[in-house]
Design an enzyme around this catalytic site. Structure first.
Site, PDB file in Angstrom:
ATOM      1  N   GLU A 105     -23.273 -76.889  69.430  1.00  0.00           N
ATOM      2  CA  GLU A 105     -23.578 -77.696  68.240  1.00  0.00           C
ATOM      3  C   GLU A 105     -22.299 -78.183  67.561  1.00  0.00           C
ATOM      4  O   GLU A 105     -22.243 -79.298  67.051  1.00  0.00           O
ATOM      5  CB  GLU A 105     -24.398 -76.875  67.237  1.00  0.00           C
ATOM      6  CG  GLU A 105     -25.836 -76.666  67.649  1.00  0.00           C
ATOM      7  CD  GLU A 105     -26.705 -77.902  67.487  1.00  0.00           C
ATOM      8  OE1 GLU A 105     -26.586 -78.594  66.468  1.00  0.00           O
ATOM      9  OE2 GLU A 105     -27.496 -78.181  68.405  1.00  0.00           O
TER      10      GLU A 105
ATOM     11  N   ARG B  56     -13.477-110.891  53.416  1.00  0.00           N
ATOM     12  CA  ARG B  56     -13.587-110.884  51.947  1.00  0.00           C
ATOM     13  C   ARG B  56     -12.273-111.366  51.315  1.00  0.00           C
ATOM     14  O   ARG B  56     -11.192-110.849  51.636  1.00  0.00           O
ATOM     15  CB  ARG B  56     -13.898-109.460  51.471  1.00  0.00           C
ATOM     16  CG  ARG B  56     -13.852-109.255  49.976  1.00  0.00           C
ATOM     17  CD  ARG B  56     -15.036-109.891  49.296  1.00  0.00           C
ATOM     18  NE  ARG B  56     -15.114-109.521  47.880  1.00  0.00           N
ATOM     19  CZ  ARG B  56     -15.904-110.150  47.022  1.00  0.00           C
ATOM     20  NH1 ARG B  56     -16.660-111.164  47.410  1.00  0.00           N
ATOM     21  NH2 ARG B  56     -15.943-109.759  45.764  1.00  0.00           N
TER      22      ARG B  56
ATOM     23  N   GLN C 233      -2.118-103.955  50.915  1.00  0.00           N
ATOM     24  CA  GLN C 233      -1.893-102.667  51.579  1.00  0.00           C
ATOM     25  C   GLN C 233      -2.751-101.560  50.969  1.00  0.00           C
ATOM     26  O   GLN C 233      -3.102-100.589  51.638  1.00  0.00           O
ATOM     27  CB  GLN C 233      -0.408-102.299  51.513  1.00  0.00           C
ATOM     28  CG  GLN C 233       0.425-103.217  52.404  1.00  0.00           C
ATOM     29  CD  GLN C 233       1.890-102.863  52.411  1.00  0.00           C
ATOM     30  OE1 GLN C 233       2.350-102.093  51.571  1.00  0.00           O
ATOM     31  NE2 GLN C 233       2.620-103.428  53.353  1.00  0.00           N
TER      32      GLN C 233
END
Ligand code: FAD
Length: 395
Positions: free
Chosen positions: A243, A269, A280
């Site tokens: 798991e 955008r 940055q």
């Protein structure tokens, strides 16, 4: 050191990726807005498509009804499934690996139908007073004339609302000794009661109810038969390793999708006359996320290769599986947080992938052993195996 995939592994990964893109991702918004619960027709579609495309039940041997994948193959598929929000892949057929330790009769009755998608299991270990400390489990099984009497209350039983049988960890009380043992309990056994079914942070297909077991079981209810009384912890450790590697792989998949969607968004955008990617303050966190993803991916692939090597030291595999789960789950949550920030207000909408991952990835730092428990295991490895042995990935 060579992670180059064989043609067969590449084909498997591509098949899993197509399943995620064509079947799972298109259902995410429906699932999210429905609190995680898809209509039965959609759940059947997911299960049938996974079966048709040969992608379910990979962790079990072919002769037991599974697909017999090694750890690397499992990781390749789990990584793709991790790109999906709302865990829609839970609707695929699959069974816990401990079921392969069942008796021949249990394999026929529980494992095979589970791998065909006809039965559903749930694994009940945690109790109100025993979470990280599974040694504190208070639930008991006492021998009776006809078999066993099981008495326990289990918390957070994933899929416990829909499972038709449970794998339950309790202590067999024998001659004053407490022997951790796994039992198989059919849902229609008298004396099983759901005492609470609370909502959780994520919107996933199934709940995690609290279930009270006060029931009589037949003599053959011990998983694996009488020889496995007292062997519950050993069986469970194998489950934990698998798991934890799977969680690490799914977290890598989540990071890949987060990065892909965030890079696309920040490149198109524009604010202040520039692409926000050119600030940055926006792109450096994405560089950190890429580094997190790369590091987690290398670690998870390394542990999977090691787990496939019969000569590998199983204790080292256990320590490194914990390191992989720890690093990948913490890294994925950081990546989701950075992605939400890059999307701005849109990142706070439930229709946004990053918003859903920020909620959903949180539990990967809690279940199958919290991050603190993984740190305990890694720290023990440092002391017992030695720093150089724990860190040597070339041996
Ligand atoms: C959504 C969900 C699904 C789950 N599904 C299942 C399931 O199917 N079956 C099942 O059996 N369980 C399940 N769990 C339970 C899960 O495994 C436990 O929540 C987890 O092991 C932690 O136990 P706990 O919640 O009791 O926290 P606790 O053990 O009480 O821990 C609380 C805090 O203390 C810290 N802590 C505890 N001990 C130490 C220590 N020694 N050193 C440092 N810090 C420590 C922990 O890291 C944690 O931050 C599920 C949980 C959730 C939230």
């Amino acid at each position: 050191m060579d992670f180059a995939l064989t043609p067969g592994q590449r084909e498997l990964r591509a098949r899993a990726a197509a399943f995620v893109d064509e079947v799972l991702i298109p259902l995410e918004l429906t699932a999210e807005l429905a609190g995680g619960r898809l209509p039965e027709a959609d759940r059947r579609h997911v299960r049938d498509q996974a079966r048709e495309r040969g992608l379910d039940s990979g962790n079990h041997a072919v002769e037991l009804g599974g697909r017999g994948w090694d750890n690397v193959e499992q990781v390749l598929v789990q990584e793709e499934l991790g790109r999906n929000t709302n865990a829609i892949w839970w609707n695929m057929a699959g069974g816990y690996n401990v079921l392969s330790s069942g008796t021949p009769e249990q394999i026929e009755r529980y494992l095979r139908p589970t791998l065909r998608g006809e039965r559903a299991d749930a694994y009940a270990v945690t109790e109100g007073g025993a979470g990280s400390d599974t040694g504190a489990i208070a639930g008991t099984a006492v021998e009776t004339a006809g078999g066993w009497h099981l008495s326990t209350e289990k918390w957070f039983v994933t899929t416990g609302d829909v499972a038709d049988y449970f794998i339950v960890m309790v202590n067999v009380v024998r001659d004053g000794e407490r022997l951790p043992t796994l039992f198989l309990v059919d849902r229609d056994t008298p004396g099983i009661e759901v005492v609470d079914d609370p909502p959780f942070t994520h919107n996933y297909p199934h709940g995690h109810p609290t279930i009270r077991f006060e029931c009589d079981l037949p003599a053959d209810a011990v998983l694996g038969g009488p020889d496995l009384v007292g062997k519950g912890d050993e069986l469970q450790n194998e489950w934990f390793v698998e798991e934890r590697i799977h969680i690490g792989a799914r977290c890598v998949g989540a990071m890949r999708r987060l990065l892909a969607e965030t890079v696309d968004w920040t490149i198109q955008r524009r604010q202040f006359g520039s692409r926000i990617f050119d600030f940055q303050g926006v792109s450096f966190p994405l560089a950190d996320s890429a580094s997190d993803c790369l590091a987690a991916r290398l670690l998870v692939y390394h542990v999977a290769c090691m787990a496939d090597d019969p000569a590998a030291d199983r204790k080292l595999v256990h320590h490194r599986a914990s390191a992989a789960k720890l690093f990948a789950s913490e890294a994925a949550h950081r990546c989701a947080d950075r992605a939400v920030q890059a999307f701005g207000g849109r990142g706070y909408m439930r229709t946004n992938t990053a918003e859903r991952f920020l909620r959903e990835l949180r539990v990967d730092r809690i279940w199958e052993g919290t991050s603190e428990i993984q740190r305990l295991i890694v720290a023990r490895g440092l002391e017992r195996r030695g720093v150089e042995t724990l860190l040597d990935v070339t041996g």
